[in-house]
Design a protein around this motif. Sequence first.
Motif, PDB file in Angstrom:
ATOM      1  N   THR A  78      65.694  34.517   0.519  1.00  0.00           N
ATOM      2  CA  THR A  78      65.310  34.158  -0.850  1.00  0.00           C
ATOM      3  C   THR A  78      64.563  32.821  -0.932  1.00  0.00           C
ATOM      4  OG1 THR A  78      67.442  33.103  -1.237  1.00  0.00           O
ATOM      5  CG2 THR A  78      67.250  35.434  -1.851  1.00  0.00           C
ATOM      6  N   LEU A  79      64.375  32.170   0.208  1.00  0.00           N
ATOM      7  CA  LEU A  79      63.661  30.895   0.219  1.00  0.00           C
ATOM      8  C   LEU A  79      62.166  31.118   0.018  1.00  0.00           C
ATOM      9  CD1 LEU A  79      65.276  29.272   3.418  1.00  0.00           C
ATOM     10  CD2 LEU A  79      65.885  28.819   1.029  1.00  0.00           C
ATOM     11  N   SER A  80      61.504  30.129  -0.556  1.00  0.00           N
ATOM     12  CA  SER A  80      60.046  30.174  -0.598  1.00  0.00           C
ATOM     13  C   SER A  80      59.544  29.912   0.829  1.00  0.00           C
ATOM     14  CB  SER A  80      59.499  29.103  -1.542  1.00  0.00           C
ATOM     15  OG  SER A  80      59.695  27.811  -0.982  1.00  0.00           O
ATOM     16  N   VAL A  81      58.284  30.169   1.071  1.00  0.00           N
ATOM     17  CA  VAL A  81      57.712  29.891   2.388  1.00  0.00           C
ATOM     18  C   VAL A  81      57.863  28.411   2.712  1.00  0.00           C
ATOM     19  CG1 VAL A  81      55.568  29.846   3.741  1.00  0.00           C
ATOM     20  CG2 VAL A  81      56.119  31.851   2.349  1.00  0.00           C
ATOM     21  N   SER A  82      57.618  27.557   1.735  1.00  0.00           N
ATOM     22  CA  SER A  82      57.750  26.107   1.958  1.00  0.00           C
ATOM     23  C   SER A  82      59.174  25.712   2.310  1.00  0.00           C
ATOM     24  CB  SER A  82      57.298  25.331   0.721  1.00  0.00           C
ATOM     25  OG  SER A  82      55.935  25.528   0.492  1.00  0.00           O
ATOM     26  N   ILE A 117      55.498  39.644   3.996  1.00  0.00           N
ATOM     27  CA  ILE A 117      54.573  38.568   4.382  1.00  0.00           C
ATOM     28  C   ILE A 117      54.140  38.775   5.830  1.00  0.00           C
ATOM     29  CG2 ILE A 117      54.304  36.072   4.711  1.00  0.00           C
ATOM     30  CD1 ILE A 117      56.145  35.663   2.290  1.00  0.00           C
ATOM     31  N   GLN A 118      55.077  39.166   6.689  1.00  0.00           N
ATOM     32  CA  GLN A 118      54.716  39.477   8.079  1.00  0.00           C
ATOM     33  C   GLN A 118      53.654  40.569   8.125  1.00  0.00           C
ATOM     34  OE1 GLN A 118      57.841  40.201  10.992  1.00  0.00           O
ATOM     35  NE2 GLN A 118      59.295  39.078   9.726  1.00  0.00           N
ATOM     36  N   ALA A 120      51.462  41.406   5.838  1.00  0.00           N
ATOM     37  CA  ALA A 120      50.170  40.898   5.355  1.00  0.00           C
ATOM     38  C   ALA A 120      49.512  39.976   6.383  1.00  0.00           C
ATOM     39  CB  ALA A 120      50.364  40.176   4.030  1.00  0.00           C
ATOM     40  N   LEU A 121      50.316  39.277   7.180  1.00  0.00           N
ATOM     41  CA  LEU A 121      49.768  38.373   8.197  1.00  0.00           C
ATOM     42  C   LEU A 121      49.302  39.114   9.447  1.00  0.00           C
ATOM     43  CD1 LEU A 121      52.324  35.408   8.121  1.00  0.00           C
ATOM     44  CD2 LEU A 121      49.922  35.321   7.449  1.00  0.00           C
ATOM     45  N   ALA A 122      49.785  40.334   9.633  1.00  0.00           N
ATOM     46  CA  ALA A 122      49.530  41.065  10.877  1.00  0.00           C
ATOM     47  C   ALA A 122      48.052  41.195  11.197  1.00  0.00           C
ATOM     48  CB  ALA A 122      50.183  42.442  10.818  1.00  0.00           C
ATOM     49  N   ALA A 123      47.223  41.398  10.210  1.00  0.00           N
ATOM     50  CA  ALA A 123      45.788  41.584  10.443  1.00  0.00           C
ATOM     51  C   ALA A 123      44.999  40.278  10.382  1.00  0.00           C
ATOM     52  CB  ALA A 123      45.231  42.560   9.408  1.00  0.00           C
ATOM     53  N   ALA A 124      45.676  39.194  10.033  1.00  0.00           N
ATOM     54  CA  ALA A 124      44.972  37.910   9.861  1.00  0.00           C
ATOM     55  C   ALA A 124      44.670  37.258  11.212  1.00  0.00           C
ATOM     56  CB  ALA A 124      45.818  36.964   9.013  1.00  0.00           C
ATOM     57  N   GLN A 125      43.540  36.594  11.270  1.00  0.00           N
ATOM     58  CA  GLN A 125      43.175  35.803  12.446  1.00  0.00           C
ATOM     59  C   GLN A 125      43.785  34.422  12.258  1.00  0.00           C
ATOM     60  OE1 GLN A 125      41.609  36.755  15.183  1.00  0.00           O
ATOM     61  NE2 GLN A 125      41.710  34.743  16.090  1.00  0.00           N
ATOM     62  N   ILE A 126      44.787  34.096  13.067  1.00  0.00           N
ATOM     63  CA  ILE A 126      45.514  32.836  12.911  1.00  0.00           C
ATOM     64  C   ILE A 126      45.531  32.107  14.248  1.00  0.00           C
ATOM     65  CG2 ILE A 126      47.705  31.767  12.290  1.00  0.00           C
ATOM     66  CD1 ILE A 126      48.318  34.342  10.687  1.00  0.00           C
ATOM     67  N   LYS A 135      48.384  30.637   5.076  1.00  0.00           N
ATOM     68  CA  LYS A 135      48.182  32.053   4.756  1.00  0.00           C
ATOM     69  C   LYS A 135      49.451  32.668   4.179  1.00  0.00           C
ATOM     70  CE  LYS A 135      44.527  32.779   8.156  1.00  0.00           C
ATOM     71  NZ  LYS A 135      43.325  33.009   7.487  1.00  0.00           N
ATOM     72  N   ALA A 136      50.608  32.319   4.731  1.00  0.00           N
ATOM     73  CA  ALA A 136      51.872  32.842   4.218  1.00  0.00           C
ATOM     74  C   ALA A 136      52.101  32.379   2.781  1.00  0.00           C
ATOM     75  CB  ALA A 136      53.031  32.416   5.117  1.00  0.00           C
ATOM     76  N   GLN A 137      51.777  31.131   2.484  1.00  0.00           N
ATOM     77  CA  GLN A 137      51.933  30.619   1.124  1.00  0.00           C
ATOM     78  C   GLN A 137      50.961  31.302   0.166  1.00  0.00           C
ATOM     79  OE1 GLN A 137      51.538  26.460   2.145  1.00  0.00           O
ATOM     80  NE2 GLN A 137      53.739  26.122   2.000  1.00  0.00           N
ATOM     81  N   ARG A 138      49.746  31.544   0.618  1.00  0.00           N
ATOM     82  CA  ARG A 138      48.774  32.258  -0.218  1.00  0.00           C
ATOM     83  C   ARG A 138      49.249  33.688  -0.509  1.00  0.00           C
ATOM     84  NH1 ARG A 138      43.751  29.764  -0.799  1.00  0.00           N
ATOM     85  NH2 ARG A 138      43.432  28.021   0.603  1.00  0.00           N
ATOM     86  N   ILE A 139      49.786  34.350   0.494  1.00  0.00           N
ATOM     87  CA  ILE A 139      50.316  35.710   0.318  1.00  0.00           C
ATOM     88  C   ILE A 139      51.472  35.684  -0.670  1.00  0.00           C
ATOM     89  CG2 ILE A 139      51.569  37.579   1.485  1.00  0.00           C
ATOM     90  CD1 ILE A 139      49.872  36.753   4.038  1.00  0.00           C
ATOM     91  N   GLU A 140      52.347  34.712  -0.521  1.00  0.00           N
ATOM     92  CA  GLU A 140      53.494  34.582  -1.414  1.00  0.00           C
ATOM     93  C   GLU A 140      53.042  34.391  -2.863  1.00  0.00           C
ATOM     94  OE1 GLU A 140      57.512  32.125  -0.880  1.00  0.00           O
ATOM     95  OE2 GLU A 140      55.769  30.805  -1.155  1.00  0.00           O
TER      96      GLU A 140
END
Length: 166
Positions: A78-82, A117-118, A120-126, A135-140
């Motif tokens: 339940t935590l935010s990404v931050s 979030i995982q 959504a990040l799977a296809a991202a170039q990181i 990116k995780a915060q933007r997705i959130e």
Amino acid sequence: MINIFAALNYTKERQVNFAVFKFEGLARAWWNVIRAKWDRERTAWTWLNFVREFNEKYLPPLIQEKREDDFIKLHQGTLSVSEYEIQFTKLSKFTPELIVTEQRRMRRLIRGLNIEIQEALAAAQINTFTEVLEKAQRIEIARAQVRAFHAMRRGAPSGSQGAGRR
């Protein structure tokens, strides 16, 4: 403290002196014993030696193991990404071997994020830990906006939803 040492270009000995400067009472007594031991054994006054001695005294193995377990089991929930990243960073210092490289640190952080979030990040170039967080915060934020939009639509009177669709 390490950031302060780097910013002020402290020597290894000065790092230890800076840390013990604020010790009082039992901590000061402990340090006096350690300092005498170091003088006897000609131990180098390095931050690494200081942290080892400090952890030996104030972070018993049982607590160290608990912190390691807490890090390994850490999930966003339940935590935010931050908030999750703050906990991740606090606990990661107890398991440096698990995050020895930037890639391992990134993988470990991602593994603890909520599954959507995982996904959504799977296809991202990181390439960096900072990019993962951003990116995780933007997705959130985007997911929260979508949820708010759908909640607003569900809460709107039924006539206003389909007014444009005839």
